[in-house]
Design an enzyme around this catalytic site. Structure first.
Site, short mmCIF file in Angstrom:
data_model
loop_
_atom_site.label_atom_id
_atom_site.label_comp_id
_atom_site.label_asym_id
_atom_site.label_seq_id
_atom_site.Cartn_x
_atom_site.Cartn_y
_atom_site.Cartn_z
N ARG A 1 44.39 45.61 31.67
CA ARG A 1 43.25 45.42 32.58
C ARG A 1 42.00 44.85 31.88
NH1 ARG A 1 47.06 45.44 34.60
NH2 ARG A 1 48.09 47.02 35.83
N SER B 1 41.95 51.48 41.80
CA SER B 1 41.95 52.55 40.80
C SER B 1 40.62 52.57 40.06
CB SER B 1 43.07 52.33 39.78
OG SER B 1 44.31 52.48 40.43
N GLU C 1 38.11 51.73 34.95
CA GLU C 1 38.63 50.36 35.13
C GLU C 1 37.57 49.54 35.86
OE1 GLU C 1 42.73 50.11 36.46
OE2 GLU C 1 42.26 48.35 37.68
C1 LIG Z 1 42.25 48.30 47.46
C2 LIG Z 1 42.29 47.80 46.05
C3 LIG Z 1 43.48 47.80 45.36
C4 LIG Z 1 43.54 47.33 44.04
N1 LIG Z 1 44.73 47.35 43.38
C5 LIG Z 1 44.80 46.84 42.13
C6 LIG Z 1 46.05 46.82 41.42
O1 LIG Z 1 47.08 47.23 41.91
N2 LIG Z 1 46.04 46.30 40.15
C7 LIG Z 1 44.92 45.82 39.57
O2 LIG Z 1 44.99 45.33 38.42
N3 LIG Z 1 43.73 45.85 40.20
C8 LIG Z 1 43.64 46.34 41.46
N4 LIG Z 1 42.43 46.38 42.11
C9 LIG Z 1 41.21 45.97 41.37
C10 LIG Z 1 40.84 44.51 41.55
O3 LIG Z 1 41.35 43.99 42.76
C11 LIG Z 1 41.31 43.61 40.41
O4 LIG Z 1 40.78 44.04 39.17
C12 LIG Z 1 40.89 42.17 40.64
O5 LIG Z 1 41.60 41.33 39.77
C13 LIG Z 1 39.40 41.91 40.49
O6 LIG Z 1 39.16 40.61 40.98
P1 LIG Z 1 37.80 40.22 41.68
O7 LIG Z 1 37.86 38.77 41.97
O8 LIG Z 1 37.52 41.10 42.84
O9 LIG Z 1 36.76 40.50 40.52
P2 LIG Z 1 35.35 41.23 40.61
O10 LIG Z 1 35.57 42.63 41.04
O11 LIG Z 1 34.40 40.42 41.41
O12 LIG Z 1 34.88 41.19 39.08
C14 LIG Z 1 35.52 41.98 38.09
C15 LIG Z 1 34.82 41.70 36.74
O13 LIG Z 1 35.09 40.37 36.33
C16 LIG Z 1 33.89 39.60 36.19
N5 LIG Z 1 34.23 38.28 36.73
C17 LIG Z 1 34.78 38.01 37.94
N6 LIG Z 1 35.06 36.71 38.06
C18 LIG Z 1 34.66 36.13 36.90
C19 LIG Z 1 34.69 34.79 36.42
N7 LIG Z 1 35.17 33.80 37.16
N8 LIG Z 1 34.21 34.53 35.17
C20 LIG Z 1 33.73 35.55 34.41
N9 LIG Z 1 33.67 36.83 34.81
C21 LIG Z 1 34.13 37.12 36.05
C22 LIG Z 1 32.85 40.36 36.99
O14 LIG Z 1 31.54 40.14 36.47
C23 LIG Z 1 33.31 41.79 36.79
O15 LIG Z 1 32.87 42.28 35.54
C24 LIG Z 1 42.35 46.85 43.42
C25 LIG Z 1 41.14 46.85 44.13
C26 LIG Z 1 41.11 47.30 45.43
C27 LIG Z 1 39.81 47.27 46.19
#
Ligand SMILES: Cc1cc2nc3c(=O)[nH]c(=O)nc-3n(C[C@H](O)[C@H](O)[C@H](O)COP(=O)(O)OP(=O)(O)OC[C@H]3O[C@@H](n4cnc5c(N)ncnc54)[C@H](O)[C@@H]3O)c2cc1C
Length: 301
Positions: free
Chosen positions: A171, A220, A290
């Protein structure tokens, strides 16, 4: 590109929590991302990146400086090259777009991607994936390369890192900071598996049964410590259903903190601290979050 002031971020996070960004913009091209960074540099203010907002806890006091939201930096191109299906996608492309591409061709990555919200940039940053023993199950396994704007250089160059040049962890991905990930290429062998649609349906059914997907959350909250399941330890500590204000440890899945209505970031933070303290006290296990904290926090986190 419009740069707006004082924009409420709760509308941009999955948890529906968070104060305002001092400045906020939605670039539609890599050049507009650069333009946004230059705006921040001129004003001498920090830059924060928001992907799909599914893994962030934004402070009630909001975020200082400029928030660059990647949502409109989205487009992807699919190519069937030799024996592989290759997708080049801008960072703000939703993971669900990738899922559709793989589902259409009955390819294995659809299975881990189908439950992952957020965008592709966020998937690379977090090396998002699932715990189940399927292949592939994490972004590292499908990514060929990704490109980022290198914030350490005044000319803000676009740099490409091949998969093996980055460090992929559980992660978390390193090797590109300080930067903004803007594009990635993913690929997988073009070998259709007729079972994939059925497996995806089953995985979706299981997730719906196990996770409180009807309420806002960040998925999570804690990483699984080596040898443990965070959710199981929280449940064993008697904390399922534990509530502060509008936030609650989900009675359905103890590693999810849900917004049951009007939760603040402080409510969530208080639950996180309490859970960490209790789990350490009862089992001697130290939890690491996480979820990523964004914005102004009064104490060290
Ligand atoms: C219902 C639910 C279920 C989930 N299940 C899982 C799962 O099974 N497995 C899992 O791994 N995760 C899971 N997640 C967590 C999440 O979806 C993942 O970590 C996802 O990859 C985050 O992507 P995001 O675009 O929403 O990033 P964000 O939440 O917007 O950002 C996450 C981090 O990355 C940084 N960031 C984002 N984009 C960039 C970029 N382009 N350049 C530089 N920095 C950046 C942000 O500043 C922040 O620090 C879940 C979340 C939810 C709400």
């Amino acid at each position: 590109m419009e740069i707006r002031e004082n924009v409420a971020l709760k509308d941009w996070t999955w948890w529906k929590i968070g104060g305002p960004a001092d400045y906020f913009c939605l670039p539609q091209s890599i050049e507009e991302v650069r333009e946004a960074v230059r705006f921040a540099q001129t004003k001498k203010i920090p830059v924060t990146i928001l992907g799909g907002g599914t893994n962030v806890l934004v402070s009630d006091l909001g975020v200082e400086g400029l928030v660059i939201a990647m949502k409109q930096l989205n487009a992807c191109e699919v190519k069937e090259e030799g024996d592989r299906v290759t997708v080049v996608a801008l960072a703000g492309t939703m993971k669900s777009e990738l899922t559709k591409i793989y589902m259409k061709r009955k390819l294995a990555p659809a299975l881990f991607l189908c439950g992952l919200p957020g965008d592709i940039g966020g998937g690379v940053v977090m090396n998002a994936g699932i715990g189940e023993k399927v292949a592939p199950r994490e972004f590292t396994e499908i990514t060929d390369w990704f490109e980022f704007i290198d914030l350490s250089k005044p000319e803000l160059p676009l740099r490409r890192l091949n998969k093996d040049e980055a460090q992929w962890h559980y992660r978390h991905t390193d090797g590109w900071q300080p930067g903004i990930i803007v594009r990635a290429q993913v690929s997988w062998p073009n070998e259709a598996d007729e079972q994939i649609p059925l497996k995806v349906r089953e995985a979706t059914k299981n997730r719906l049964a196990r996770q409180p997907l009807e309420l806002p959350s960040c998925g999570s909250t804690f990483k699984n410590p080596p040898g443990h399941h965070a959710g199981a330890l929280i449940e064993k500590a008697g904390l399922k259903g534990y509530k502060v204000g509008g936030a609650q440890v989900s009675p359905k899945h103890a590693n999810f903190i849900v917004n049951v209505g009007g939760a603040t970031a402080t409510d969530v933070q208080n639950i996180i601290e309490h859970v960490k303290t209790e789990v350490k006290k009862q089992f001697g296990v130290i939890f690491e979050t996480e979820v990523k904290y964004l914005g102004r926090w009064s104490k060290e986190i």
